[in-house]
Write a protein that holds these residues in place. Structure first.
Motif, PDB file in Angstrom:
ATOM      1  N   LYS A   1       0.834  -1.204   0.000  1.00 26.96           N
ATOM      2  CA  LYS A   1       0.000   0.000   0.000  1.00 26.96           C
ATOM      3  C   LYS A   1       0.869   1.254   0.000  1.00 26.96           C
ATOM      4  O   LYS A   1       1.811   1.370   0.789  1.00 26.96           O
ATOM      5  CB  LYS A   1      -0.904   0.014   1.219  1.00 26.96           C
ATOM      6  CG  LYS A   1      -2.029  -0.996   1.116  1.00 26.96           C
ATOM      7  CD  LYS A   1      -3.074  -0.774   2.175  1.00 26.96           C
ATOM      8  CE  LYS A   1      -4.165  -1.840   2.050  1.00 26.96           C
ATOM      9  NZ  LYS A   1      -5.133  -1.759   3.138  1.00 26.96           N
ATOM     10  N   THR A   2       0.543   2.164  -0.865  1.00 31.59           N
ATOM     11  CA  THR A   2       1.324   3.386  -1.013  1.00 31.59           C
ATOM     12  C   THR A   2       0.407   4.609  -0.958  1.00 31.59           C
ATOM     13  O   THR A   2      -0.686   4.584  -1.499  1.00 31.59           O
ATOM     14  CB  THR A   2       2.074   3.361  -2.359  1.00 31.59           C
ATOM     15  OG1 THR A   2       2.927   2.221  -2.383  1.00 31.59           O
ATOM     16  CG2 THR A   2       2.891   4.618  -2.564  1.00 31.59           C
ATOM     17  N   THR A   3       0.882   5.643  -0.279  1.00 33.18           N
ATOM     18  CA  THR A   3       0.120   6.897  -0.228  1.00 33.18           C
ATOM     19  C   THR A   3       0.878   7.964  -1.005  1.00 33.18           C
ATOM     20  O   THR A   3       2.071   8.160  -0.802  1.00 33.18           O
ATOM     21  CB  THR A   3      -0.062   7.361   1.229  1.00 33.18           C
ATOM     22  OG1 THR A   3      -0.715   6.319   1.954  1.00 33.18           O
ATOM     23  CG2 THR A   3      -0.873   8.630   1.295  1.00 33.18           C
ATOM     24  N   LEU A   4       0.163   8.615  -1.901  1.00 34.32           N
ATOM     25  CA  LEU A   4       0.772   9.622  -2.759  1.00 34.32           C
ATOM     26  C   LEU A   4       0.122  10.976  -2.484  1.00 34.32           C
ATOM     27  O   LEU A   4      -1.103  11.097  -2.501  1.00 34.32           O
ATOM     28  CB  LEU A   4       0.537   9.203  -4.217  1.00 34.32           C
ATOM     29  CG  LEU A   4       1.157  10.017  -5.340  1.00 34.32           C
ATOM     30  CD1 LEU A   4       2.672  10.059  -5.253  1.00 34.32           C
ATOM     31  CD2 LEU A   4       0.726   9.425  -6.692  1.00 34.32           C
ATOM     32  N   LEU A   5       0.939  11.965  -2.187  1.00 33.66           N
ATOM     33  CA  LEU A   5       0.434  13.333  -1.966  1.00 33.66           C
ATOM     34  C   LEU A   5       0.987  14.234  -3.060  1.00 33.66           C
ATOM     35  O   LEU A   5       2.195  14.230  -3.309  1.00 33.66           O
ATOM     36  CB  LEU A   5       0.895  13.859  -0.603  1.00 33.66           C
ATOM     37  CG  LEU A   5       0.178  13.298   0.619  1.00 33.66           C
ATOM     38  CD1 LEU A   5       0.913  13.685   1.889  1.00 33.66           C
ATOM     39  CD2 LEU A   5      -1.258  13.813   0.673  1.00 33.66           C
TER      40      LEU A   5
ATOM     41  N   ASP B   1       5.223   4.692   2.110  1.00 29.90           N
ATOM     42  CA  ASP B   1       4.764   3.339   2.392  1.00 29.90           C
ATOM     43  C   ASP B   1       3.662   3.465   3.447  1.00 29.90           C
ATOM     44  O   ASP B   1       3.924   3.850   4.590  1.00 29.90           O
ATOM     45  CB  ASP B   1       5.949   2.530   2.930  1.00 29.90           C
ATOM     46  CG  ASP B   1       5.548   1.113   3.303  1.00 29.90           C
ATOM     47  OD1 ASP B   1       4.342   0.844   3.460  1.00 29.90           O
ATOM     48  OD2 ASP B   1       6.457   0.273   3.457  1.00 29.90           O
ATOM     49  N   THR B   2       2.413   3.167   3.065  1.00 29.31           N
ATOM     50  CA  THR B   2       1.267   3.430   3.941  1.00 29.31           C
ATOM     51  C   THR B   2       1.397   2.734   5.286  1.00 29.31           C
ATOM     52  O   THR B   2       0.926   3.235   6.304  1.00 29.31           O
ATOM     53  CB  THR B   2      -0.047   2.973   3.255  1.00 29.31           C
ATOM     54  OG1 THR B   2      -0.078   3.540   1.946  1.00 29.31           O
ATOM     55  CG2 THR B   2      -1.262   3.405   4.027  1.00 29.31           C
TER      56      THR B   2
ATOM     57  N   ARG C   1      11.871   2.209  -9.094  1.00 25.75           N
ATOM     58  CA  ARG C   1      11.760   2.501 -10.539  1.00 25.75           C
ATOM     59  C   ARG C   1      10.451   3.229 -10.845  1.00 25.75           C
ATOM     60  O   ARG C   1      10.396   4.119 -11.675  1.00 25.75           O
ATOM     61  CB  ARG C   1      11.861   1.211 -11.345  1.00 25.75           C
ATOM     62  CG  ARG C   1      13.312   0.716 -11.495  1.00 25.75           C
ATOM     63  CD  ARG C   1      13.510  -0.090 -12.768  1.00 25.75           C
ATOM     64  NE  ARG C   1      12.681  -1.288 -12.796  1.00 25.75           N
ATOM     65  CZ  ARG C   1      13.033  -2.464 -12.221  1.00 25.75           C
ATOM     66  NH1 ARG C   1      14.187  -2.583 -11.600  1.00 25.75           N
ATOM     67  NH2 ARG C   1      12.225  -3.499 -12.301  1.00 25.75           N
ATOM     68  N   PHE C   2       9.390   2.802 -10.138  1.00 25.26           N
ATOM     69  CA  PHE C   2       8.096   3.468 -10.311  1.00 25.26           C
ATOM     70  C   PHE C   2       8.219   4.956  -9.968  1.00 25.26           C
ATOM     71  O   PHE C   2       7.757   5.822 -10.704  1.00 25.26           O
ATOM     72  CB  PHE C   2       7.034   2.811  -9.422  1.00 25.26           C
ATOM     73  CG  PHE C   2       5.727   3.558  -9.381  1.00 25.26           C
ATOM     74  CD1 PHE C   2       4.760   3.328 -10.347  1.00 25.26           C
ATOM     75  CD2 PHE C   2       5.472   4.488  -8.386  1.00 25.26           C
ATOM     76  CE1 PHE C   2       3.556   4.029 -10.318  1.00 25.26           C
ATOM     77  CE2 PHE C   2       4.269   5.188  -8.352  1.00 25.26           C
ATOM     78  CZ  PHE C   2       3.310   4.955  -9.316  1.00 25.26           C
ATOM     79  N   LYS C   3       8.868   5.222  -8.854  1.00 24.92           N
ATOM     80  CA  LYS C   3       9.028   6.617  -8.427  1.00 24.92           C
ATOM     81  C   LYS C   3       9.764   7.427  -9.489  1.00 24.92           C
ATOM     82  O   LYS C   3       9.383   8.547  -9.815  1.00 24.92           O
ATOM     83  CB  LYS C   3       9.820   6.678  -7.110  1.00 24.92           C
ATOM     84  CG  LYS C   3       8.994   6.341  -5.890  1.00 24.92           C
ATOM     85  CD  LYS C   3       9.743   6.743  -4.609  1.00 24.92           C
ATOM     86  CE  LYS C   3       9.046   6.169  -3.377  1.00 24.92           C
ATOM     87  NZ  LYS C   3       9.669   6.612  -2.129  1.00 24.92           N
ATOM     88  N   GLU C   4      10.823   6.838 -10.010  1.00 20.53           N
ATOM     89  CA  GLU C   4      11.613   7.550 -11.010  1.00 20.53           C
ATOM     90  C   GLU C   4      10.756   7.834 -12.252  1.00 20.53           C
ATOM     91  O   GLU C   4      10.738   8.954 -12.782  1.00 20.53           O
ATOM     92  CB  GLU C   4      12.832   6.706 -11.375  1.00 20.53           C
ATOM     93  CG  GLU C   4      13.963   7.527 -11.989  1.00 20.53           C
ATOM     94  CD  GLU C   4      15.033   6.620 -12.594  1.00 20.53           C
ATOM     95  OE1 GLU C   4      15.297   5.545 -12.005  1.00 20.53           O
ATOM     96  OE2 GLU C   4      15.559   6.987 -13.663  1.00 20.53           O
TER      97      GLU C   4
ATOM     98  N   GLN D   1       4.519  -5.242  -5.722  1.00 18.01           N
ATOM     99  CA  GLN D   1       5.903  -4.953  -6.113  1.00 18.01           C
ATOM    100  C   GLN D   1       6.855  -4.956  -4.938  1.00 18.01           C
ATOM    101  O   GLN D   1       6.494  -4.662  -3.820  1.00 18.01           O
ATOM    102  CB  GLN D   1       5.948  -3.566  -6.775  1.00 18.01           C
ATOM    103  CG  GLN D   1       5.248  -3.527  -8.114  1.00 18.01           C
ATOM    104  CD  GLN D   1       5.335  -2.162  -8.719  1.00 18.01           C
ATOM    105  OE1 GLN D   1       5.770  -1.217  -8.076  1.00 18.01           O
ATOM    106  NE2 GLN D   1       4.927  -2.073  -9.967  1.00 18.01           N
ATOM    107  N   ASP D   2       8.095  -5.200  -5.230  1.00 20.58           N
ATOM    108  CA  ASP D   2       9.125  -5.109  -4.205  1.00 20.58           C
ATOM    109  C   ASP D   2       9.718  -3.697  -4.181  1.00 20.58           C
ATOM    110  O   ASP D   2       9.368  -2.844  -5.003  1.00 20.58           O
ATOM    111  CB  ASP D   2      10.215  -6.155  -4.447  1.00 20.58           C
ATOM    112  CG  ASP D   2      10.843  -6.005  -5.827  1.00 20.58           C
ATOM    113  OD1 ASP D   2      10.681  -4.940  -6.447  1.00 20.58           O
ATOM    114  OD2 ASP D   2      11.474  -6.969  -6.287  1.00 20.58           O
ATOM    115  N   GLU D   3      10.626  -3.481  -3.256  1.00 20.39           N
ATOM    116  CA  GLU D   3      11.240  -2.166  -3.056  1.00 20.39           C
ATOM    117  C   GLU D   3      11.861  -1.616  -4.345  1.00 20.39           C
ATOM    118  O   GLU D   3      11.722  -0.454  -4.690  1.00 20.39           O
ATOM    119  CB  GLU D   3      12.351  -2.274  -1.978  1.00 20.39           C
ATOM    120  CG  GLU D   3      11.861  -2.457  -0.558  1.00 20.39           C
ATOM    121  CD  GLU D   3      11.391  -1.152   0.069  1.00 20.39           C
ATOM    122  OE1 GLU D   3      11.854  -0.087  -0.352  1.00 20.39           O
ATOM    123  OE2 GLU D   3      10.530  -1.218   0.978  1.00 20.39           O
ATOM    124  N   GLU D   4      12.568  -2.501  -5.014  1.00 20.81           N
ATOM    125  CA  GLU D   4      13.334  -2.086  -6.187  1.00 20.81           C
ATOM    126  C   GLU D   4      12.400  -1.562  -7.279  1.00 20.81           C
ATOM    127  O   GLU D   4      12.614  -0.496  -7.864  1.00 20.81           O
ATOM    128  CB  GLU D   4      14.147  -3.281  -6.691  1.00 20.81           C
ATOM    129  CG  GLU D   4      15.253  -2.895  -7.666  1.00 20.81           C
ATOM    130  CD  GLU D   4      15.655  -4.099  -8.498  1.00 20.81           C
ATOM    131  OE1 GLU D   4      16.104  -3.911  -9.642  1.00 20.81           O
ATOM    132  OE2 GLU D   4      15.498  -5.251  -7.995  1.00 20.81           O
TER     133      GLU D   4
END
Lengths: 284, 284, 284, 284
Positions: free
Chosen positions: A3-7, A83-84, A62-65, A55-58
């Motif tokens: 789970k990810t939180t995006l602001l 990371d929620t 890449r997603f962030k980039e 997905q894993d950390e890695e």
């Protein structure tokens, strides 16, 4: 599923929502919840988005980039991704008043506040037994006019050492220097015992009593270098009348202070606050 | 640019937000504002969306058809689409109490309530002068046990004739039949002078006084065939104490009733209410 | 039985309550209700007392004289005595905003406000139809920089002519001169659209919006020659958030303004307010 | 000077106030503060009076006797007299929820609650560490269907042994027997996690969620043998919306519960509560 939180905030423009949700979909993510605000006057767009990835950390890195290069830059976004499920680390600063500290620690103990508290810092030793009762490390760092610079350096070193994410001033009776404040922009939460901007400064309950108000309040805000002028996170009030004296105001105010401060802490922990133009957007 | 409000609910599923916003983009629309709610327990998805189109009526009709065939059916959606700027038509039912009527009409007169009021219907003649002072047509339709069926038929005929979109019971002291209610599902807004579900029925202030409560309330809800059991739209409360008698409760309650009812009306006018499972989602 | 309300304040001293209640008993009166407050800090005593007499006007005049000579002078009392059932005379000053006026007049029409309203005075003609709808005489007295002195003279003459007991400024957008204010000490009730002392002055909702507060308020106070500094009678608040713009603040504020003003008027009508040290004692 | 608090209720009659204040004056006492309420419907008179005497215990006993014979009997009074400065003794009953206990103990520790707490009784061992952290004796008395009678006997013996004046059920999850309740008439304070009389019984937050209310509440009341039907001392509410699930209700409710319970305890400690006709008069 991670789970990810995006602001996000950026100048308002056509198609942001579709662009972001599509990007997430294209990366095999699922947008679980989206909340949005547009300041029509300033033409600024705000969004908080919860999504899930397999997905894993890695891959996440890449997603962030990719998000940064393909989305964020096009829209001139300010963005943060969390990371929620990772608990942030909070330090508490106190002096002698114990009501806010008791409140925070008992909420933490009962599991209500999803945060780690690696340390309590105080300029007095009075509340050490409270910290000990809740098994939280307590650091006594006395502060005087002469030792202030040095004391703040010690404090900052400790905060760094413990990788503290944000600081809560739970009726900490010292004014932090601009240097300290600038170290933690929008990461220091204060509780002011007044319905700001009424009665700023040191003795708000006395001023409120003198003015004969029928309602008193408390205000939680991020600390900025302008004293009592930082972005307001939460406020609450309680009615008073001629039968209440200053002491009654103080007692009633305590209940406000702890409730308001803990609400503000919760908003911050859940990454529901965006600061813009010295004001806060608090997502629900 | 034509402003459109879209209300959707459907079983929660991956990709709804992206699908809907993309569909709008593909039709050259611009999603201006989106708000969403997910009931995790019932796995139901709710969304309110404001968008803009550079389109005439005819193209909009084609858009609706395409939306229905290409989006709504895939997700098993219940959906409603409104011309954001078209004022809905509201009928007000009253009996003898005037406080809610005064409140609604003065808000309407000042431009606060963006609604058309083609008619006020009452089972008494008492409030005719109020209607006249605000230049709203007033219909007196007496109701007795014997004439109730006939009276409701007259009421419904009038509502149809004036193409009324929804009805407000502003302290209308008659119980509507199930037949009447079913004619206007979730289109009849009532104000109940109690903090429901406490003190349902006819004399809530008397019951509240007798029970010695320290807080009284008022509740606005959609009327269903179960008396006082419909979906709650809004509630508000006020403190009372031993010094207040039933008459004081009634006076304090009046202020609640009008505030709560007008808030509920506003939510409804702005198409911010979705009803599901006998509860309301109220978008902000 | 004639009902009388007695308001007293004086330096706190032993035996006041017994002395006053005994005096009333000695005059064949019956103390029905007594309420009292002591400001411990200022050592000032406040009392509101309702009593009943089986007496005509003349005997009551003799009672007043005896009370003054035998009781009040001994205790250095400030005191006021009212015929409980005599409705006071209230004048309303308005400009263009109609929400407070509608609220006051509809409460008056329904019998909730036990007051006489012999006249409404306005510097504009806009609200004349509202006054007419409620059958209250309306006087248009334009005010400009040049005509202000003359206009106030006309207003005062009218107030005298109608034997007005107190004045309500229902969003009257002119500042009264000190001369006018001193004519009616603690007899002019104003509604300020802010939670005083926060945001004094002309555009409080704009200032509140800019500061990013989470709660806004309204304040009713007696007018003194210090603008927005008079004794506060009543305050109320409502929550706001980032989703509300200035216009929303104004709309929400309207509901506060009318509720707060009407509560203040009620306190005043029921002779429940004592002013001391620029603060109010509001008996329950 | 010895401070004494006198609580009286009796049928309403002419001259009570003067009689009582004169009696106190005749015994060289000084009436410092008086507060009074009359229930017009039931024609019942209530009074709370604070007075000062320059007397020892023995003279006070004679005063009480004289008051009873010369005043109380004439008016058919129910009366209680307390040494204002003597702290009452409170026992706390808990089960597993800790939020109310933390709140009470931290208020006690900070000197806000002027009460002695000789013991905490629980049917579980979970909260023993909390009691220990605050240095309050903790008694574990398990309760099952079979042992209930015996357990209550043990509890009562303990309460007697410690000369407990009143009992607080701080989310104690056992229903007390009528026998137990009758031992402490209007001396057992409970907190119910609902806005009574809405949602009585065991799972109020679940019921409130199901009904879709927009406001939830908590209620503190004296325990009587009718479950959840005792005289209400205090209530408070908080707004909820469709975004909150049952768990959110529970969390928000916790803050209500502790605030409401501590307010009720304070009223009781300060001898400000009179119970009559299953309702409370709460003096200010």
């Amino acid at each position: 599923m991670k789970k990810t939180t995006l602001l996000i905030n950026c100048p308002d423009k056509k198609g942001i929502i579709a662009t972001v949700t599509n990007f997430i979909l294209s990366k095999k993510g699922n947008t679980v919840y989206i909340e949005q605000h547009v300041d029509r006057e300033l033409k600024e767009f705000f969004m908080r988005l919860e999504c899930e990835f397999d997905q894993d950390e890695e891959k996440l890195a890449r997603f962030k980039e990719a998000f940064n290069n393909n989305v964020a830059e096009n829209y001139n976004m300010h963005w943060e991704m969390y990371d929620t499920e990772k608990k942030p680390k909070m330090a508490i600063f106190v002096s002698k008043y114990d009501h806010c500290l008791y409140d925070i620690l008992s909420r933490h103990a009962s599991g209500e506040l999803k945060v780690k508290i690696p340390l309590i810092i105080s300029n007095h030793n009075d509340l050490k037994p409270v910290a000990e009762a809740f098994h939280i490390p307590f650091k006594h760092i006395p502060v005087s006019k002469e030792t202030k610079v040095e004391a703040e350096a010690t404090q900052i070193a400790l905060l760094k050492e413990h990788k503290i994410d944000f600081v809560v001033l739970a009726r900490y009776m010292q004014i932090l220097s601009s240097e300290f404040v600038n170290y933690f922009p929008h990461k220091i939460i204060n509780i002011h015992h007044s319905f700001l901007p009424a009665f700023p400064g040191a003795k708000p309950y006395h001023s409120a009593y003198k003015r004969g108000v029928k309602i008193i309040g408390a205000t939680s805000h991020y600390v900025t270098s302008d004293l009592d002028e930082g972005p307001i996170i939460e406020q609450e009030i309680v009615r008073v009348s001629h039968i209440h004296n200053v002491q009654d105001f103080i007692l009633k105010g305590r209940d406000l202070e702890k409730i308001v401060l803990s609400r503000a802490i919760k908003h911050h922990i859940e990454r529901k606050v965006l600061v813009y133009n010295n004001k806060t957007v608090i997502f629900s």
